[in-house]
Design a protein around this motif. Structure first.
Motif, PDB file in Angstrom:
ATOM      1  N   GLN A   1     -12.363  -6.422  -1.056  1.00 30.90           N
ATOM      2  CA  GLN A   1     -12.093  -5.760  -2.357  1.00 30.90           C
ATOM      3  C   GLN A   1     -11.893  -6.827  -3.445  1.00 30.90           C
ATOM      4  O   GLN A   1     -12.363  -6.682  -4.569  1.00 30.90           O
ATOM      5  CB  GLN A   1     -10.839  -4.903  -2.280  1.00 30.90           C
TER       6      GLN A   1
ATOM      7  N   GLY B   1      -9.240  -5.895   2.821  1.00 32.33           N
ATOM      8  CA  GLY B   1      -8.478  -6.316   1.646  1.00 32.33           C
ATOM      9  C   GLY B   1      -9.196  -7.420   0.885  1.00 32.33           C
ATOM     10  O   GLY B   1      -9.450  -7.315  -0.318  1.00 32.33           O
TER      11      GLY B   1
ATOM     12  N   LEU C   1     -11.240   4.158  -4.812  1.00 30.92           N
ATOM     13  CA  LEU C   1     -10.779   4.588  -3.481  1.00 30.92           C
ATOM     14  C   LEU C   1     -11.428   5.924  -3.150  1.00 30.92           C
ATOM     15  O   LEU C   1     -11.298   6.877  -3.920  1.00 30.92           O
ATOM     16  CB  LEU C   1      -9.260   4.790  -3.484  1.00 30.92           C
TER      17      LEU C   1
ATOM     18  N   THR D   1     -14.028   1.646  -1.785  1.00 33.51           N
ATOM     19  CA  THR D   1     -13.088   1.341  -0.699  1.00 33.51           C
ATOM     20  C   THR D   1     -12.851   2.579   0.151  1.00 33.51           C
ATOM     21  O   THR D   1     -12.426   3.625  -0.348  1.00 33.51           O
ATOM     22  CB  THR D   1     -11.785   0.761  -1.281  1.00 33.51           C
TER      23      THR D   1
ATOM     24  N   THR E   1      -4.664   1.373  -1.702  1.00 30.78           N
ATOM     25  CA  THR E   1      -4.959  -0.061  -1.661  1.00 30.78           C
ATOM     26  C   THR E   1      -3.746  -0.841  -2.144  1.00 30.78           C
ATOM     27  O   THR E   1      -3.004  -0.357  -2.994  1.00 30.78           O
ATOM     28  CB  THR E   1      -6.176  -0.438  -2.522  1.00 30.78           C
TER      29      THR E   1
ATOM     30  N   SER F   1       0.846  -1.200   0.000  1.00 33.50           N
ATOM     31  CA  SER F   1       0.000   0.000   0.000  1.00 33.50           C
ATOM     32  C   SER F   1       0.876   1.243   0.000  1.00 33.50           C
ATOM     33  O   SER F   1       0.383   2.339  -0.219  1.00 33.50           O
ATOM     34  CB  SER F   1      -0.892   0.018   1.240  1.00 33.50           C
TER      35      SER F   1
ATOM     36  N   ASP G   1     -13.300  -1.423   3.982  1.00 35.64           N
ATOM     37  CA  ASP G   1     -11.862  -1.139   4.039  1.00 35.64           C
ATOM     38  C   ASP G   1     -11.074  -2.447   4.126  1.00 35.64           C
ATOM     39  O   ASP G   1      -9.885  -2.453   4.397  1.00 35.64           O
ATOM     40  CB  ASP G   1     -11.524  -0.192   5.199  1.00 35.64           C
TER      41      ASP G   1
END
Ligand code: UD1
Ligand code: UDP
Length: 369
Positions: free
Chosen positions: A286, A283, A316, A298, A303, A122, A281
């Motif tokens: 997503q 991982g 995002l 998100t 990300t 990230s 939020d």
């Protein structure tokens, strides 16, 4: 070849399950070490049951704690187990404190380390997971990357190309294996009195979103605004960390928000599959939203899953209502989404175990150096 498989949290259990299954099918000797970083039944036991996983051979019972304390406890408790069991390879998955401690304990004992989901970045050092990822990658002997993005990151950081195996993400195996079961067995939509495509799904657990009162308040405000603007209910299976914070800050929720405890995998797949929109939020969510072709907003500024953005599945928005509304409006012109799935077709665990078996057959000294 004996493998020690380390897990600790909800996503690790889900994403390691396909690897465990392939080890079972091929009669590869393995043990499971569970740190118990997650321990509440709805974050832990339910996944062992639903995914038909064997009981871990060792449970470290570390529970929650400050980062160094938790990481240190796992490290201390894993060492004697690895010394006694003498695996040829330790497999870790993801970026949690359990992953860092498991990889470090193995590395100190000169046991080879395989990192599944290697190369995610990230570039946000304030995230505890970012440190865990970078350190684990640089300790690992076998790096199982998801896609070209991650393989390039690893190579650019100086990791030898021979150590990198580009395989996809085991979440594709877990998801595709469980969709039919979710469709058959989950009654979550009727229990919550919601209709397909007629609700929004929310999850949030990042420290940066939930541990600061003003951040959590603005996240709840954004979601409430969206729910009211589009006249949709919001289903929020709430992470224990977030529930504690909602209570501590005495935040009241709009009646459009339906709070549930953390859900089992089948119910959660069913909720994702039928949502009009996912806001998260997480991982793993997503990734799953992208594979299920449900648009994802998100609630973060960055990300480590850039391919979800590249294919047009994810936007995002941080904690910006304007950005969230712009993303939703752009998606509202479509009734179906056809973006590519960058995470694999459900045979990723097989590719990982193929690679491991190939290494041990063709290059035994690489295993035992
Ligand atoms: C951890 C991982 C994160 C991962 C997430 C998956 C780290 C640094 N964080 O975050 O990368 O995305 O798991 O969900 O490794 N709690 C319970 N019951 C549980 C587990 C936690 O009540 O079974 C509560 C405790 O109050 C605990 C808090 O949640 O202090 C946070 O748990 P912790 O494991 O430290 O971090 P997560 O936010 O779950
Ligand atoms: N998940 C679940 N029940 C829930 C919320 C999430 O089964 O109530 C699953 C989800 O489908 C995904 C994984 O948990 O596979 C994601 O875990 P989490 O968001 O806790 O962690 P992250 O992926 O952010 O590390």
């Amino acid at each position: 070849m004996k493998i020690a498989i380390i897990v600790g949290t909800r996503p690790e259990i889900i994403k390691m399950a396909p690897v465990i299954r392939v080890c079972q099918q091929r009669a590869i000797p393995f043990i499971i070490i569970h740190s118990n970083q997650h321990y509440s039944p709805e974050m832990d036991d339910i996944f062992f049951q639903e995914l038909s996983l064997p009981t871990p051979n060792y449970n470290l019972h570390v529970g929650s704690g400050l980062h160094s304390n938790q990481t240190g406890n796992i490290l201390i408790k894993i060492e004697p187990i690895l010394e006694q069991e003498k695996p040829d390879l330790v497999l870790v998955q993801g970026d949690t404190n359990t992953v860092l401690a498991g990889a470090l304990a193995a590395s100190k004992l000169n046991i080879k380390v395989g990192h599944i989901e290697a190369g995610l970045r990230s570039y946000d050092k304030s995230m505890p997971e970012e440190t865990n990822r970078v350190l684990t990658d640089h300790m690992s002997d076998f790096l199982f990357s998801v896609s070209k993005n991650q393989s390039k990151v690893l190579a650019d950081e100086g990791i030898a190309k021979e150590k990198i195996y580009e395989v996809g993400n085991t979440i594709s195996d877990a998801l595709f294996q469980h969709i039919p079961l979710a469709e058959k067995n989950s009654t979550i939509l009727s229990s919550l009195a919601i209709e397909p495509n007629n609700y929004l799904l929310l999850t949030a657990h990042r420290a940066s979103n939930v541990d600061v009162e003003s951040h959590l308040v603005s996240l709840v405000n954004i979601v409430t605004h969206i729910a009211n603007k589009y006249q949709e209910k919001v289903v929020w299976p709430i992470h224990p960390r977030t529930r504690k914070k909602i209570e501590e800050y005495a935040i009241t929720l709009d009646e459009k928000i339906i709070l549930t405890p953390p859900l089992g995998y089948l119910d959660f797949i069913q909720l994702q599959k039928n949502a009009a929109l996912i806001m998260t939020d997480s991982g793993g969510i997503q990734e799953e939203a992208c594979m299920l072709r449900i648009p994802c907003v998100t609630l973060r500024e960055n990300t480590e899953r850039p391919e979800t953005i590249e294919v047009g599945a994810n936007v995002l928005v941080g904690r910006s209502l304007d950005k969230a509304l712009a993303a939703i409006e752009a998606w509202r012109n479509h009734s179906e989404y056809h973006w590519q799935n960058p995470f694999g077709e459900g045979n990723v665990a097989e590719k990982i175990i193929d690679a491991i078996q190939q290494i041990s057959v063709t290059n035994p000294e690489k295993r035992n150096q």
